[in-house]
Design an enzyme around this catalytic site. Sequence first.
Site, PDB file in Angstrom:
ATOM      1  N   GLY A 120       0.821  -1.208   0.000  1.00  0.00           N
ATOM      2  CA  GLY A 120       0.000   0.000   0.000  1.00  0.00           C
ATOM      3  C   GLY A 120       0.851   1.253   0.000  1.00  0.00           C
TER       4      GLY A 120
ATOM      5  N   GLY B  61       0.694   5.924   0.596  1.00  0.00           N
ATOM      6  CA  GLY B  61      -0.016   7.072   1.133  1.00  0.00           C
ATOM      7  C   GLY B  61      -0.434   6.946   2.583  1.00  0.00           C
TER       8      GLY B  61
ATOM      9  NE  ARG C 155       5.434   6.080  -4.182  1.00  0.00           N
ATOM     10  CZ  ARG C 155       5.441   6.913  -3.154  1.00  0.00           C
ATOM     11  NH1 ARG C 155       5.925   8.148  -3.309  1.00  0.00           N
ATOM     12  NH2 ARG C 155       4.983   6.561  -1.964  1.00  0.00           N
TER      13      ARG C 155
END
Length: 428
Positions: A155, A157, A280
Amino acid sequence: MKRRALIMVEGHARTGLLFVQSAQRLGLHPITLSTEPDRYDYLAAESIETIRVDTDNLDALIRECSRLRATYYIAGITAAEEEVYATVGKLCRYFDLPGPNPVSIQRCCDKFTQRQLLAQAGVPIPAYRLAANATEVASSATDIGFPVIVKPAVGTGSSGVRLCRDADEVAEHTTVLFGVMHNSQSSPKILLEKFAEGPFYSADIMGNEVIAIAAGDFGFSPHFVFRECIHPAPLTQEEHKRIADISLSCLRALGLGWGPTNIEFRWTNRGPVVIEVNPRLAGGTDPQLVQLAYGVDLITEHIKVVTGGEWGLHKRHSHTAGVRYLIPDRDGTLDWIDGGSRAAAISGVSEVKFYVDPTAPIVRKGDHRDRIGHVIAASPNHARTEAILQRAVNLINWSITPFPTLGASRNNLPPLISTHQRVVPGNR
């Protein structure tokens, strides 16, 4: 001559428009492939060429990119969303374009596998366990020792991430997580970690170069919603070097080092401890802060890497840039939010943005979606930037009317008092 195109696999609510604008400045034609293009408002607003395609289906993406090559010269393929970044790596390999190693990305995105690889390499991380059911979660929490962090093994965020201080809180959050994950994962797993206490830092990396280290702070416990972020972090030269050295160790351990990486730390009583490695660019406002603080446009440089161009990370100046996020302390209906124009007029403020409109329902989820806006400011030094942010957020106010109490009769329900919320830095 065919027009040079940059293919974006999915967009991004916060940084997607910045990718589009950077591509256009570089003379590229941005094209977004998305399962649900309507998720990204800027695509229609900016008339960006968009193609609806199942981005979980690699063969469908290959067919679509092959079709586009009849019209465009595909200069590069990338994404801002971590969930599709491994797929981007596979696409790049298929079309012989620069891109990340998909195997490394997949291993990194599995938080348990990531921790195994970091531990094997001797990288400092918190004690951790993987659990497949409530019994394993409970015993793992006891083994590690409270307080613990309980979160999904996959997951982003900060979704589903919670600090649990005792067995009851662990049991409560476990029930919630398994209830959510059983609907989206065939064999959901929960990761538990010893809570690493200490200041939070994050490192922005491109290739094998640590470009910037930021300091961050969070809002209301027990969740981890960013309240503030400052570039550069107030570190000594030796502290900066320790974080940078551990960052490079993470890249080696995980087989990264191509393109962008963001690494999160806590500075504990045993020094920097790695909380998470993200293969990222950091999301949210981080690219804007790096540009304001150092004059380095991470998104533009990332696109240059993706398209095989010459990229440079030379810092053009040294300022202090910070963001303060607006976080409500209750659920309800947003009646109004104002003060944005007054805050934006303050010298040093570079952006004030609200994410929600009046009458919008506010339902906090304990992750990045709880934020309803932000203020960004920059100045020559840390103290001045903090003062500008404080002054700006003091001008922003909003009103939230709580939702009606469940079970109350709508006809006989007394008028609810509209509660006024002002952001108070440090409020937890």
